[in-house]
Design a protein around this motif. Structure first.
Motif, PDB file in Angstrom:
ATOM      1  N   ALA A 112       7.449 -69.613  34.978  1.00 19.37           N
ATOM      2  CA  ALA A 112       7.547 -70.604  33.898  1.00 19.37           C
ATOM      3  C   ALA A 112       8.423 -71.786  34.301  1.00 19.37           C
ATOM      4  CB  ALA A 112       8.092 -69.942  32.638  1.00 19.37           C
ATOM      5  N   LEU A 113       9.440 -71.534  35.114  1.00 26.84           N
ATOM      6  CA  LEU A 113      10.310 -72.608  35.593  1.00 26.84           C
ATOM      7  C   LEU A 113       9.618 -73.466  36.649  1.00 26.84           C
ATOM      8  CD1 LEU A 113      13.678 -70.631  35.904  1.00 26.84           C
ATOM      9  CD2 LEU A 113      13.205 -72.470  34.292  1.00 26.84           C
ATOM     10  N   ARG A 114       8.829 -72.810  37.530  1.00 25.62           N
ATOM     11  CA  ARG A 114       8.238 -73.503  38.668  1.00 25.62           C
ATOM     12  C   ARG A 114       6.901 -74.155  38.333  1.00 25.62           C
ATOM     13  NH1 ARG A 114       9.938 -71.396  43.919  1.00 25.62           N
ATOM     14  NH2 ARG A 114      11.985 -70.486  43.591  1.00 25.62           N
ATOM     15  N   GLN A 115       6.078 -73.444  37.558  1.00 26.36           N
ATOM     16  CA  GLN A 115       4.734 -73.928  37.236  1.00 26.36           C
ATOM     17  C   GLN A 115       4.468 -73.725  35.747  1.00 26.36           C
ATOM     18  OE1 GLN A 115       2.594 -75.468  39.172  1.00 26.36           O
ATOM     19  NE2 GLN A 115       3.576 -75.233  41.168  1.00 26.36           N
ATOM     20  N   PRO A 116       5.140 -74.483  34.894  1.00 22.51           N
ATOM     21  CA  PRO A 116       5.002 -74.255  33.444  1.00 22.51           C
ATOM     22  C   PRO A 116       3.575 -74.383  32.938  1.00 22.51           C
ATOM     23  CG  PRO A 116       6.142 -76.333  33.903  1.00 22.51           C
ATOM     24  CD  PRO A 116       6.077 -75.582  35.196  1.00 22.51           C
ATOM     25  N   ALA A 117       2.745 -75.189  33.594  1.00 22.89           N
ATOM     26  CA  ALA A 117       1.365 -75.370  33.133  1.00 22.89           C
ATOM     27  C   ALA A 117       0.550 -74.095  33.274  1.00 22.89           C
ATOM     28  CB  ALA A 117       0.698 -76.504  33.908  1.00 22.89           C
ATOM     29  N   LEU A 118       0.999 -73.154  34.108  1.00 23.85           N
ATOM     30  CA  LEU A 118       0.272 -71.895  34.301  1.00 23.85           C
ATOM     31  C   LEU A 118       0.472 -70.916  33.152  1.00 23.85           C
ATOM     32  CD1 LEU A 118       0.855 -71.027  38.089  1.00 23.85           C
ATOM     33  CD2 LEU A 118      -1.307 -71.686  37.006  1.00 23.85           C
ATOM     34  N   VAL A 119       1.524 -71.138  32.350  1.00 22.94           N
ATOM     35  CA  VAL A 119       1.957 -70.132  31.379  1.00 22.94           C
ATOM     36  C   VAL A 119       1.559 -70.526  29.961  1.00 22.94           C
ATOM     37  CG1 VAL A 119       3.907 -68.837  30.470  1.00 22.94           C
ATOM     38  CG2 VAL A 119       3.906 -69.572  32.866  1.00 22.94           C
ATOM     39  N   ASN A 120       0.840 -69.641  29.303  1.00 23.96           N
ATOM     40  CA  ASN A 120       0.520 -69.829  27.893  1.00 23.96           C
ATOM     41  C   ASN A 120       1.625 -69.225  27.028  1.00 23.96           C
ATOM     42  OD1 ASN A 120      -1.094 -70.593  25.629  1.00 23.96           O
ATOM     43  ND2 ASN A 120      -1.832 -68.481  25.479  1.00 23.96           N
ATOM     44  N   LYS A 121       1.772 -67.901  27.071  1.00 21.37           N
ATOM     45  CA  LYS A 121       2.853 -67.217  26.368  1.00 21.37           C
ATOM     46  C   LYS A 121       3.517 -66.226  27.316  1.00 21.37           C
ATOM     47  CE  LYS A 121       1.101 -67.592  21.630  1.00 21.37           C
ATOM     48  NZ  LYS A 121       0.746 -66.854  20.397  1.00 21.37           N
ATOM     49  N   LEU A 122       4.804 -65.956  27.059  1.00 14.87           N
ATOM     50  CA  LEU A 122       5.595 -65.031  27.870  1.00 14.87           C
ATOM     51  C   LEU A 122       5.988 -63.804  27.053  1.00 14.87           C
ATOM     52  CD1 LEU A 122       8.130 -67.527  29.506  1.00 14.87           C
ATOM     53  CD2 LEU A 122       6.419 -66.180  30.749  1.00 14.87           C
ATOM     54  N   ILE A 123       5.855 -62.634  27.662  1.00 10.81           N
ATOM     55  CA  ILE A 123       6.443 -61.421  27.103  1.00 10.81           C
ATOM     56  C   ILE A 123       7.426 -60.923  28.145  1.00 10.81           C
ATOM     57  CG2 ILE A 123       6.041 -59.095  26.227  1.00 10.81           C
ATOM     58  CD1 ILE A 123       3.166 -59.980  25.602  1.00 10.81           C
ATOM     59  N   LEU A 124       8.709 -60.915  27.788  1.00 11.19           N
ATOM     60  CA  LEU A 124       9.780 -60.607  28.728  1.00 11.19           C
ATOM     61  C   LEU A 124      10.472 -59.328  28.284  1.00 11.19           C
ATOM     62  CD1 LEU A 124      11.224 -64.238  28.888  1.00 11.19           C
ATOM     63  CD2 LEU A 124       9.631 -63.178  30.518  1.00 11.19           C
ATOM     64  N   ALA A 125      10.228 -58.247  28.991  1.00 12.14           N
ATOM     65  CA  ALA A 125      10.786 -56.948  28.632  1.00 12.14           C
ATOM     66  C   ALA A 125      11.926 -56.592  29.575  1.00 12.14           C
ATOM     67  CB  ALA A 125       9.701 -55.870  28.690  1.00 12.14           C
ATOM     68  N   SER A 126      13.129 -56.487  29.032  1.00 13.38           N
ATOM     69  CA  SER A 126      14.316 -56.108  29.798  1.00 13.38           C
ATOM     70  C   SER A 126      14.574 -57.089  30.942  1.00 13.38           C
ATOM     71  CB  SER A 126      14.149 -54.686  30.349  1.00 13.38           C
ATOM     72  OG  SER A 126      15.352 -54.233  30.928  1.00 13.38           O
ATOM     73  N   VAL A 127      15.004 -58.296  30.588  1.00 12.60           N
ATOM     74  CA  VAL A 127      15.130 -59.379  31.560  1.00 12.60           C
ATOM     75  C   VAL A 127      16.533 -59.975  31.510  1.00 12.60           C
ATOM     76  CG1 VAL A 127      14.331 -61.144  29.943  1.00 12.60           C
ATOM     77  CG2 VAL A 127      14.023 -61.495  32.393  1.00 12.60           C
ATOM     78  N   THR A 128      16.995 -60.475  32.646  1.00 19.14           N
ATOM     79  CA  THR A 128      18.219 -61.263  32.718  1.00 19.14           C
ATOM     80  C   THR A 128      17.903 -62.589  33.392  1.00 19.14           C
ATOM     81  OG1 THR A 128      18.866 -60.370  34.878  1.00 19.14           O
ATOM     82  CG2 THR A 128      19.682 -59.218  32.922  1.00 19.14           C
ATOM     83  N   PHE A 129      18.730 -63.606  33.105  1.00 24.47           N
ATOM     84  CA  PHE A 129      18.607 -64.860  33.828  1.00 24.47           C
ATOM     85  C   PHE A 129      19.887 -65.191  34.591  1.00 24.47           C
ATOM     86  CE2 PHE A 129      20.137 -66.063  29.642  1.00 24.47           C
ATOM     87  CZ  PHE A 129      21.103 -67.027  29.892  1.00 24.47           C
ATOM     88  N   ASN A 130      20.922 -64.378  34.408  1.00 25.35           N
ATOM     89  CA  ASN A 130      22.079 -64.460  35.293  1.00 25.35           C
ATOM     90  C   ASN A 130      22.741 -63.087  35.377  1.00 25.35           C
ATOM     91  OD1 ASN A 130      24.166 -64.234  33.194  1.00 25.35           O
ATOM     92  ND2 ASN A 130      23.624 -66.322  32.633  1.00 25.35           N
ATOM     93  N   SER A 131      23.590 -62.931  36.365  1.00 24.36           N
ATOM     94  CA  SER A 131      24.160 -61.613  36.656  1.00 24.36           C
ATOM     95  C   SER A 131      25.014 -61.076  35.519  1.00 24.36           C
ATOM     96  CB  SER A 131      24.992 -61.685  37.941  1.00 24.36           C
ATOM     97  OG  SER A 131      24.186 -62.033  39.051  1.00 24.36           O
TER      98      SER A 131
END
Length: 262
Positions: A112-131
């Motif tokens: 989603a950060l690199r190629q946002p046009a590829l993504v319609n909707k996101l389902i994020l199960a058990s995710v982190t974006f920093n340590s």
């Protein structure tokens, strides 16, 4: 667009012979597994349910399951994302919903950060974006990522039955541990610029800090009073759920995923 069910395919992307499966038909839903998981251990119970009205495309990252490792290429969220993006290009899929679990959820965020046009909707199960989002006791759990610690588990069985070189199981675990120790520091500002609606899911006894999950939810547009402005993103905390059991909670997941996607 793929229109037939063709489980068990390989495609060469970025020098990697990547394994993927396709189940069902309809709008594409890309699903990305977690650490030490292949398609079966991550999504075996969920795929038949999702594939009743979606085209489910499931893959295995470098060194996982049926996908052979590239010995001199480190494992990373960024590289996994580039491999997935290349797969979508090969499959001529210009836009898809993405469900990621654990490591796969981090990869979904990177896409989603690199190629946002590829993504319609996101389902994020058990995710982190920093340590800082990792549970403080996670280090103790990581000590079980050994041949002895995983002996007799579905993860070992899946790898030994599927991997091109089953004898590489100890090497694979060492590489995964090195990957898991890498610091994660993705910009909150960059995350907040993601426009795709997200369904963020965690277990109440997960490896991710619940405060971090709420922070991510807010960065992705959540947190308003619904009566005044209903957010496009959603948040779900599954009760009585540890990390490794999350994708087996099919009754709870199927009560929310189809509604969110449709």
């Amino acid at each position: 667009m793929i229109t037939t069910t063709t489980p068990g395919n390989y495609v060469t992307v970025n020098g990697l012979k990547l394994y993927y499966e396709v189940h069902g038909s309809g709008k594409p839903l890309l699903i990305l597994p977690g650490a030490v998981s292949g398609v079966s251990t991550a999504f075996g119970a969920l795929i038949p349910l999702l594939a009743t009205n979606r085209q489910v495309i499931a893959l295995e990252f470098q060194g996982y399951g049926h996908t052979a490792d590239i010995p001199d290429r480190p494992l990373s969220f960024e590289q996994f994302a580039e491999d997935v993006i290349a797969l979508l290009q090969v499959l001529n899929i210009s836009k898809a919903d993405i469900l990621g679990y654990s490591t796969g959820a981090g990869v979904a965020l990177q896409i989603a950060l690199r190629q946002p046009a590829l993504v319609n909707k996101l389902i994020l199960a058990s995710v982190t974006f920093n340590s800082s989002g990792r549970h403080p006791q996670l280090e103790a759990l990581e000590t079980l990522l050994t041949v002895e610690g995983l002996k007799g588990t579905p993860y070992e069985t899946e790898y030994l039955n599927a991997a091109p070189r089953p004898q590489d199981w100890p090497k694979h675990l060492e590489k995964v541990k090195t990957f898991n120790k890498q610091p994660q520091a993705w910009s909150a500002d960059a995350i907040s610029n993601i426009k795709a609606p997200a369904l963020i899911i965690a277990g109440d006894a997960d490896i991710v800090r619940l405060e971090h999950i709420v922070e991510l939810y807010k960065l992705l547009g959540g947190g308003s009073i619904g009566e005044l402005s209903m957010p496009a993103s959603q948040l779900a905390i599954l009760p009585g759920t540890m990390h490794t059991a999350l994708t087996t909670k099919t009754d709870l997941l199927m009560a929310m995923i189809p509604d969110f996607l449709d």
